[in-house]
Design an enzyme around this catalytic site. Structure first.
Site, PDB file in Angstrom:
ATOM      1  N   TYR A 201      15.534  66.278  -4.012  1.00 56.59           N
ATOM      2  CA  TYR A 201      15.231  64.965  -4.594  1.00 56.59           C
ATOM      3  C   TYR A 201      14.276  65.209  -5.762  1.00 56.59           C
ATOM      4  O   TYR A 201      13.187  65.759  -5.559  1.00 56.59           O
ATOM      5  CB  TYR A 201      14.545  64.068  -3.562  1.00 56.59           C
ATOM      6  CG  TYR A 201      15.465  63.519  -2.488  1.00 56.59           C
ATOM      7  CD1 TYR A 201      15.797  64.280  -1.364  1.00 56.59           C
ATOM      8  CD2 TYR A 201      16.001  62.232  -2.595  1.00 56.59           C
ATOM      9  CE1 TYR A 201      16.641  63.768  -0.383  1.00 56.59           C
ATOM     10  CE2 TYR A 201      16.844  61.715  -1.610  1.00 56.59           C
ATOM     11  CZ  TYR A 201      17.152  62.488  -0.514  1.00 56.59           C
ATOM     12  OH  TYR A 201      17.987  61.978   0.456  1.00 56.59           O
ATOM     13  N   PRO A 292      20.191  53.840  -1.642  1.00 56.03           N
ATOM     14  CA  PRO A 292      20.611  55.063  -0.959  1.00 56.03           C
ATOM     15  C   PRO A 292      19.567  56.183  -0.914  1.00 56.03           C
ATOM     16  O   PRO A 292      19.800  57.213  -0.274  1.00 56.03           O
ATOM     17  CB  PRO A 292      21.852  55.513  -1.741  1.00 56.03           C
ATOM     18  CG  PRO A 292      21.747  54.848  -3.064  1.00 56.03           C
ATOM     19  CD  PRO A 292      20.978  53.589  -2.864  1.00 56.03           C
TER      20      PRO A 292
HETATM   21  P1  RFL Z   1      31.701  49.444   4.655  1.00 56.21           P
HETATM   22  O1  RFL Z   1      31.814  50.924   4.724  1.00 56.21           O
HETATM   23  O2  RFL Z   1      31.552  48.786   3.357  1.00 56.21           O
HETATM   24  O3  RFL Z   1      33.002  48.883   5.383  1.00 56.21           O
HETATM   25  C1  RFL Z   1      33.398  47.527   5.303  1.00 56.21           C
HETATM   26  C2  RFL Z   1      34.912  47.480   5.394  1.00 56.21           C
HETATM   27  O4  RFL Z   1      35.348  46.126   5.410  1.00 56.21           O
HETATM   28  C3  RFL Z   1      36.474  45.993   4.552  1.00 56.21           C
HETATM   29  N1  RFL Z   1      36.586  44.577   4.158  1.00 56.21           N
HETATM   30  C4  RFL Z   1      37.464  43.712   4.710  1.00 56.21           C
HETATM   31  N2  RFL Z   1      38.422  43.875   5.646  1.00 56.21           N
HETATM   32  C5  RFL Z   1      39.195  42.796   5.961  1.00 56.21           C
HETATM   33  N3  RFL Z   1      39.044  41.578   5.385  1.00 56.21           N
HETATM   34  C6  RFL Z   1      38.101  41.370   4.440  1.00 56.21           C
HETATM   35  N4  RFL Z   1      37.958  40.174   3.875  1.00 56.21           N
HETATM   36  C7  RFL Z   1      37.260  42.469   4.062  1.00 56.21           C
HETATM   37  N5  RFL Z   1      36.248  42.629   3.166  1.00 56.21           N
HETATM   38  C8  RFL Z   1      35.853  43.905   3.250  1.00 56.21           C
HETATM   39  C9  RFL Z   1      36.165  46.955   3.416  1.00 56.21           C
HETATM   40  O5  RFL Z   1      37.323  47.349   2.699  1.00 56.21           O
HETATM   41  C10 RFL Z   1      35.551  48.124   4.175  1.00 56.21           C
HETATM   42  O6  RFL Z   1      36.519  49.077   4.587  1.00 56.21           O
HETATM   43  O7  RFL Z   1      30.518  48.916   5.590  1.00 56.21           O
HETATM   44  P2  RFL Z   1      29.903  49.506   6.964  1.00 56.21           P
HETATM   45  O8  RFL Z   1      31.005  49.864   7.931  1.00 56.21           O
HETATM   46  O9  RFL Z   1      28.865  48.549   7.366  1.00 56.21           O
HETATM   47  O10 RFL Z   1      29.252  50.904   6.562  1.00 56.21           O
HETATM   48  C11 RFL Z   1      28.126  50.945   5.734  1.00 56.21           C
HETATM   49  C12 RFL Z   1      28.158  52.182   4.848  1.00 56.21           C
HETATM   50  O11 RFL Z   1      29.406  52.258   4.193  1.00 56.21           O
HETATM   51  C13 RFL Z   1      27.030  52.191   3.804  1.00 56.21           C
HETATM   52  O12 RFL Z   1      25.846  51.688   4.362  1.00 56.21           O
HETATM   53  C14 RFL Z   1      26.742  53.605   3.271  1.00 56.21           C
HETATM   54  O13 RFL Z   1      27.833  54.104   2.544  1.00 56.21           O
HETATM   55  C15 RFL Z   1      25.513  53.617   2.389  1.00 56.21           C
HETATM   56  N6  RFL Z   1      25.221  54.930   1.806  1.00 56.21           N
HETATM   57  C16 RFL Z   1      24.594  55.920   2.550  1.00 56.21           C
HETATM   58  N7  RFL Z   1      24.316  55.710   3.856  1.00 56.21           N
HETATM   59  C17 RFL Z   1      23.803  56.730   4.623  1.00 56.21           C
HETATM   60  O14 RFL Z   1      23.560  56.513   5.820  1.00 56.21           O
HETATM   61  N8  RFL Z   1      23.512  57.980   4.104  1.00 56.21           N
HETATM   62  C18 RFL Z   1      23.754  58.266   2.803  1.00 56.21           C
HETATM   63  O15 RFL Z   1      23.560  59.407   2.389  1.00 56.21           O
HETATM   64  C19 RFL Z   1      24.293  57.218   1.971  1.00 56.21           C
HETATM   65  N9  RFL Z   1      24.563  57.447   0.679  1.00 56.21           N
HETATM   66  C20 RFL Z   1      25.572  55.220   0.492  1.00 56.21           C
HETATM   67  C21 RFL Z   1      25.221  56.490  -0.047  1.00 56.21           C
HETATM   68  C22 RFL Z   1      26.267  54.317  -0.279  1.00 56.21           C
HETATM   69  C23 RFL Z   1      26.600  54.640  -1.566  1.00 56.21           C
HETATM   70  N10 RFL Z   1      27.354  53.683  -2.260  1.00 56.21           N
HETATM   71  C24 RFL Z   1      28.535  54.003  -2.960  1.00 56.21           C
HETATM   72  C25 RFL Z   1      27.104  52.284  -2.012  1.00 56.21           C
HETATM   73  C26 RFL Z   1      25.528  56.821  -1.345  1.00 56.21           C
HETATM   74  C27 RFL Z   1      26.200  55.889  -2.103  1.00 56.21           C
HETATM   75  C28 RFL Z   1      26.484  56.281  -3.526  1.00 56.21           C
HETATM   76  C1  PHB Z   2      24.899  62.160  -0.472  1.00 54.50           C
HETATM   77  O1  PHB Z   2      25.065  63.372  -0.215  1.00 54.50           O
HETATM   78  O2  PHB Z   2      25.831  61.429  -0.828  1.00 54.50           O
HETATM   79  C2  PHB Z   2      23.549  61.558  -0.355  1.00 54.50           C
HETATM   80  C3  PHB Z   2      22.505  62.327   0.141  1.00 54.50           C
HETATM   81  C4  PHB Z   2      21.238  61.762   0.241  1.00 54.50           C
HETATM   82  C5  PHB Z   2      21.019  60.461  -0.179  1.00 54.50           C
HETATM   83  C6  PHB Z   2      22.071  59.700  -0.669  1.00 54.50           C
HETATM   84  C7  PHB Z   2      23.339  60.255  -0.770  1.00 54.50           C
HETATM   85  O3  PHB Z   2      19.770  59.935  -0.110  1.00 54.50           O
END
Ligand code: RFL
Ligand code: PHB
Length: 391
Positions: A201, A292
């Site tokens: 980081y 994130p």
């Molecule tokens: P999701 O994964 O968004 O899934 C929701 C699903 O619902 C669908 N959906 C519908 N389906 C039917 N009818 C509708 N009307 C609908 N509307 C939506 C969507 O298509 C989708 O498939 O939510 P969920 O399950 O709560 O999961 C949450 C995680 O995805 C999210 O918190 C993480 O990705 C956040 N995040 C990270 N979390 C970590 O724990 N560790 C990490 O390292 C981390 N890095 C990140 C991240 C999120 C990122 N982005 C892109 C936001 C890094 C990034 C860049």
């Molecule tokens: C990742 O590998 O996508 C990642 C790792 C650490 C973070 C967020 C995203 O805090």
């Protein structure tokens, strides 16, 4: 159609909830508006807390995770051209994190669902939910141009931040807490060996950068950018140049492999209270968002559905609603801790557009403290690896 629990959304929250319920003999139907291919390839989180890994292992979906996940004992924080290691393992009495892509977790859960021949509909349209404050809430949707209605005992809103479940709750019921940050992350995946075996980081005057990975050959990199950044401003050469500057390390080699994925993520903190209305329960990003920087989003989604599955199991075993009624309160304690940690990591590491010299000196003082005081490093470490489940 009739089911016990109707689940909207096949992200980590919806799929894991469906799986945990099935292990308890509780039926569910999962509805997803995207295709299977889309959700299996959506690049997002990568860091699993120890507790998340334990839940997946206990649920019998951890076989590939144990084989392919990269277990990390520490991480690095870079500022003023120097890197400092936080020994997560030592500071937390032996806890670790595992790097394993969210889409791999989704693939493993989908495979378990399909193998069990349990109901799961992709590419549904016009999903809507009704009669939430009655004993038979309903989900309507269309699939292959045919309209359907599912009568449920409960609905789980696992449809992410932009889903339809949270907005279906009548006005005035929910209290929303929100903060939008004046920057985003440009994230890329590249076919190249990560510069270090652990996450780095970086706090830098040009802005934050993060060096992560997916496999020993694929690196995952993030650069602080404008919240509405145009990807056209970021040709590959500029990305590598900027990463090199922000890493600022003469002892590490940044291998410039082919960049095969690029995206911009805006950053926000968001919590809705309560996470329940009648027989609708919200879980994961549908109820809360963290920036994130703390790697907490997917882990919170897993923590929510662990609590929800247990409360639903208790209801079906005994008819008792005590755990269901406590759902919001139980989850919100962990959520607010993660909100604070994610806000703190974000504030510590990013360059704010309206920053003053005073604030910059405070950031450096805090970075110095976190990397030199065992007490401060321990606070970071125990939040980063995830607080143990006490509920
Ligand atoms: P999701 O994964 O968004 O899934 C929701 C699903 O619902 C669908 N959906 C519908 N389906 C039917 N009818 C509708 N009307 C609908 N509307 C939506 C969507 O298509 C989708 O498939 O939510 P969920 O399950 O709560 O999961 C949450 C995680 O995805 C999210 O918190 C993480 O990705 C956040 N995040 C990270 N979390 C970590 O724990 N560790 C990490 O390292 C981390 N890095 C990140 C991240 C999120 C990122 N982005 C892109 C936001 C890094 C990034 C860049
Ligand atoms: C990742 O590998 O996508 C990642 C790792 C650490 C973070 C967020 C995203 O805090």
């Amino acid at each position: 159609m009739r089911t016990q629990v109707g689940i909207v959304g096949a992200g980590p929250a919806g799929l894991l909830l469906a799986h945990l319920l099935r292990l308890q003999g509780i039926e569910s139907v999962v509805l997803e508006n995207r295709s299977r291919d889309y959700i299996e390839n959506r690049i997002r989180a990568g860091v699993l807390e120890q507790g998340t890994v334990d839940v997946l292992n206990e649920a019998g979906v951890g076989e590939r995770l144990r084989r392919e996940g990269l277990v990390h004992h520490g991480l690095e924080i870079s500022f003023n051209q120097r890197r400092h290691r936080i020994n997560l393992h030592e500071l937390t009495g032996g806890r670790t994190i595992t790097v394993y892509g969210q889409q791999e977790v989704v693939k493993d859960l989908l495979r378990a669902r399909v193998e069990a021949a349990a109901p799961l509909y992709f590419e549904v349209e016009n999903t809507s939910i009704h009669a939430l404050d009655t004993a038979t809430p309903k989900i309507r949707f269309s699939h292959n141009a045919t309209a359907h209605e599912i009568k449920c005992d409960f609905i789980a809103g696992c449809d992410g931040f932009h889903g339809i479940c949270r907005p279906a709750i009548p006005a005035g019921v929910l209290q929303i807490f929100e903060r939008v940050y004046p920057f985003g992350w440009l994230g890329v995946l590249a076919q190249s060996k990560p510069p270090s075996a652990e996450l780095i980081y970086c706090h830098h005057e040009r802005g934050f950068a993060l060096f992560s990975m997916r496999t020993p050959e694929i690196t995952r990199l993030y650069i602080q950018c404008e919240p509405d950044e145009d990807l056209a401003n970021w040709p590959d050469e500029r990305i590598w140049e900027e990463l090199e500057l922000r890493l600022g390390a003469s002892d590490l080699t940044l291998h410039e492999g082919a960049i095969f994925q690029k995206g911009v993520t805006p950053m926000r903190s968001f919590v809705t209270e309560p996470m329940q209305y009648g027989r609708l329960f919200l879980a994961g990003d549908a109820a809360h968002i963290v920036p994130p920087t703390g790697a907490k989003g997917m882990n919170l989604a897993v923590a929510d559905v662990r609590i929800l599955a247990r409360a639903l199991a208790a209801y079906y075993q005994t008819g008792g609603t005590e755990l269901l009624n406590a759902y919001s309160q139980t989850c919100l304690r962990r959520i607010w801790r993660a909100e604070h940690f994610s806000w703190w990591m974000t504030s510590l590491l990013h360059r704010f557009p309206d920053t003053t010299l005073f604030q910059q000196r405070l950031q450096l003082a805090e970075l110095d403290y976190v990397t030199h005081s065992r007490a401060a490093a321990t606070a970071l470490a125990e939040n980063y690896v995830g607080l143990p489940f006490t509920e």
